[in-house]
Design a protein around this motif. Structure first.
Motif, PDB file in Angstrom:
ATOM      1  N   ASP A 196       0.829  -1.208   0.000  1.00  0.00           N
ATOM      2  CA  ASP A 196       0.000   0.000   0.000  1.00  0.00           C
ATOM      3  C   ASP A 196       0.865   1.261   0.000  1.00  0.00           C
ATOM      4  O   ASP A 196       0.504   2.268  -0.618  1.00  0.00           O
ATOM      5  CB  ASP A 196      -0.940   0.005   1.209  1.00  0.00           C
ATOM      6  N   LYS A 199       2.994   1.320  -3.688  1.00  0.00           N
ATOM      7  CA  LYS A 199       2.274   1.764  -4.884  1.00  0.00           C
ATOM      8  C   LYS A 199       1.940   3.248  -4.823  1.00  0.00           C
ATOM      9  O   LYS A 199       1.664   3.868  -5.851  1.00  0.00           O
ATOM     10  CB  LYS A 199       1.007   0.924  -5.085  1.00  0.00           C
ATOM     11  N   GLU A 305      -7.753  -9.019  -5.801  1.00  0.00           N
ATOM     12  CA  GLU A 305      -7.539  -7.584  -5.663  1.00  0.00           C
ATOM     13  C   GLU A 305      -6.068  -7.211  -5.885  1.00  0.00           C
ATOM     14  O   GLU A 305      -5.750  -6.279  -6.628  1.00  0.00           O
ATOM     15  CB  GLU A 305      -7.971  -7.117  -4.271  1.00  0.00           C
ATOM     16  N   LYS A 308      -5.010  -7.538  -9.567  1.00  0.00           N
ATOM     17  CA  LYS A 308      -5.467  -6.393 -10.371  1.00  0.00           C
ATOM     18  C   LYS A 308      -4.609  -5.163 -10.094  1.00  0.00           C
ATOM     19  O   LYS A 308      -4.265  -4.403 -11.012  1.00  0.00           O
ATOM     20  CB  LYS A 308      -6.940  -6.106 -10.070  1.00  0.00           C
ATOM     21  N   GLU A 309      -4.254  -4.962  -8.821  1.00  0.00           N
ATOM     22  CA  GLU A 309      -3.404  -3.824  -8.480  1.00  0.00           C
ATOM     23  C   GLU A 309      -2.023  -3.967  -9.106  1.00  0.00           C
ATOM     24  O   GLU A 309      -1.439  -2.992  -9.579  1.00  0.00           O
ATOM     25  CB  GLU A 309      -3.288  -3.687  -6.962  1.00  0.00           C
ATOM     26  N   GLU A 312      -2.264  -3.130 -12.811  1.00  0.00           N
ATOM     27  CA  GLU A 312      -2.390  -1.689 -13.020  1.00  0.00           C
ATOM     28  C   GLU A 312      -1.069  -0.988 -12.757  1.00  0.00           C
ATOM     29  O   GLU A 312      -0.683  -0.058 -13.484  1.00  0.00           O
ATOM     30  CB  GLU A 312      -3.483  -1.124 -12.104  1.00  0.00           C
ATOM     31  N   TYR A 313      -0.350  -1.446 -11.729  1.00  0.00           N
ATOM     32  CA  TYR A 313       0.958  -0.858 -11.426  1.00  0.00           C
ATOM     33  C   TYR A 313       1.906  -1.041 -12.613  1.00  0.00           C
ATOM     34  O   TYR A 313       2.606  -0.103 -13.026  1.00  0.00           O
ATOM     35  CB  TYR A 313       1.549  -1.504 -10.180  1.00  0.00           C
TER      36      TYR A 313
END
Length: 329
Positions: A196, A199, A305, A308-309, A312-313
């Motif tokens: 957290d 990112k 989750e 997906k993160e 996207e990163y």
């Protein structure tokens, strides 16, 4: 004496909310954390105190610098580079640790403002840094995790520079465990919590993408060798050939094969001159030389989750660049 150059980038405090958040994790810091320059590199306040000192370091033509974002294969590359540059002096490499052979220039700027340094570990990370680099005899070997734009402006035009990059998600996992190993974070901090922050570019040296892209754009400079960690894994012998040529050395195939054997990950893990004395038990993830594998990040992005993160990163990381990370089979 050369005229001192003003540090060219703004240094500002993180927001109050960001500072409150990161101090839940980074222990022993009192002053606000900072962001540096238009790319907002995240640092302890101590770096801001000395960013101009580091920017104004004198560079010599026979210097060799190894630059990277943390946990990108720096130690592995340091050992390779030092041996190639020093005529495969295994005796010298066995005598002095990498922390003595390379000056880790910015290391003191990261120190806790509260905790006192360990009496027994005075040289655990480096023997020399930006304060005494000028006193070292040539040729000097220098390590840094500072992004290239914040290093001395004549660095690339003067000295040989190696930059090593690694898949960002593998860096994230390894960097998490490094934060615990070196007591930046408490033992109980979970990867999801670290991710957290990562990112959001609220971990040391971040943003990773900007750090690597700065070097990628300079990869064709004649004094720059840009390497991927994954290339070292897939064909170390080929990388040894490249480094040898770059440093103007000549070795036989037999000598290069011996060097490749010395640099295998298992041998590096056994080498007390390259690993840290703070390593945990052999079965633990909390160690300086952990797995030496690519793609290990998959184990930690273990929910829909997080997957997906991660996707996207990586999409944002690779946009507006032609850089492609090698795939390790």
């Amino acid at each position: 004496m050369a005229k001192r150059i003003p540090f060219p980038f703004d240094i500002k405090n993180v927001t109050e909310d960001e500072d409150k958040l990161v101090k839940k994790y980074y222990k022993g810091y009192v002053r606000p954390f900072i962001k540096v320059g238009p790319k907002e590199y995240f640092w302890m306040a101590g770096y801001g105190d000395h960013a101009e000192d580091i920017y104004n370091l004198g560079v010599r033509s026979d210097d060799i610098w190894v630059v990277s974002f943390s946990r990108s294969g720096t130690t592995w590359l340091q050992e390779l580079v030092w041996l190639v540059a020093n005529d495969l002096d295994y005796t010298g490499a066995a005598k002095d640790p990498l922390t003595k052979r390379f000056a880790f220039i910015e290391y003191p700027t990261q120190a806790s403002e509260v905790r006192k340094p360990s009496v027994s570990g005075g040289h655990s990370a480096t023997w020399n840094d930006y304060r005494d680099l000028h006193t070292l005899p040539s040729p000097r070997y220098v390590k840094s995790h500072v992004n290239l734009d914040c290093l001395p402006p004549k660095l690339l035009d003067t000295a040989k520079v190696f930059y090593i990059a690694r898949h960002p998600l593998d860096v994230a996992v390894s960097f998490h465990f490094m934060h615990i190993l070196f007591r930046y974070f408490d033992d109980g901090v979970q990867f999801k919590e670290f991710w957290d922050l990562y990112k959001r570019n609220l971990v040391l040296h971040a943003p990773l993408s900007a750090h690597v892209h700065e070097a990628w754009l300079k990869r064709n400079h004649p004094n720059m060798m840009f390497l991927f960690y994954e290339d070292m894994q897939m064909d170390l012998r080929k990388v040894i050939d490249r480094v040898t040529t770059f440093l103007g050395k000549e070795y036989t195939d037999e000598q290069k094969d011996k060097l490749a054997a010395h640099l295998t990950f298992d041998n590096m893990k056994k080498n007390n001159k390259v690993k840290t004395s703070t390593d945990a038990d052999d079965d633990s993830e909390i160690k300086f030389l952990r797995k030496g594998k690519s793609g290990n990040w998959v184990k930690y992005f273990d929910t829909e989750e997080l997957v997906k993160e991660a996707e996207e990163y990586m999409r944002k990381y690779l946009e507006n660049t032609d850089m492609v990370f090698p795939t390790v089979n």
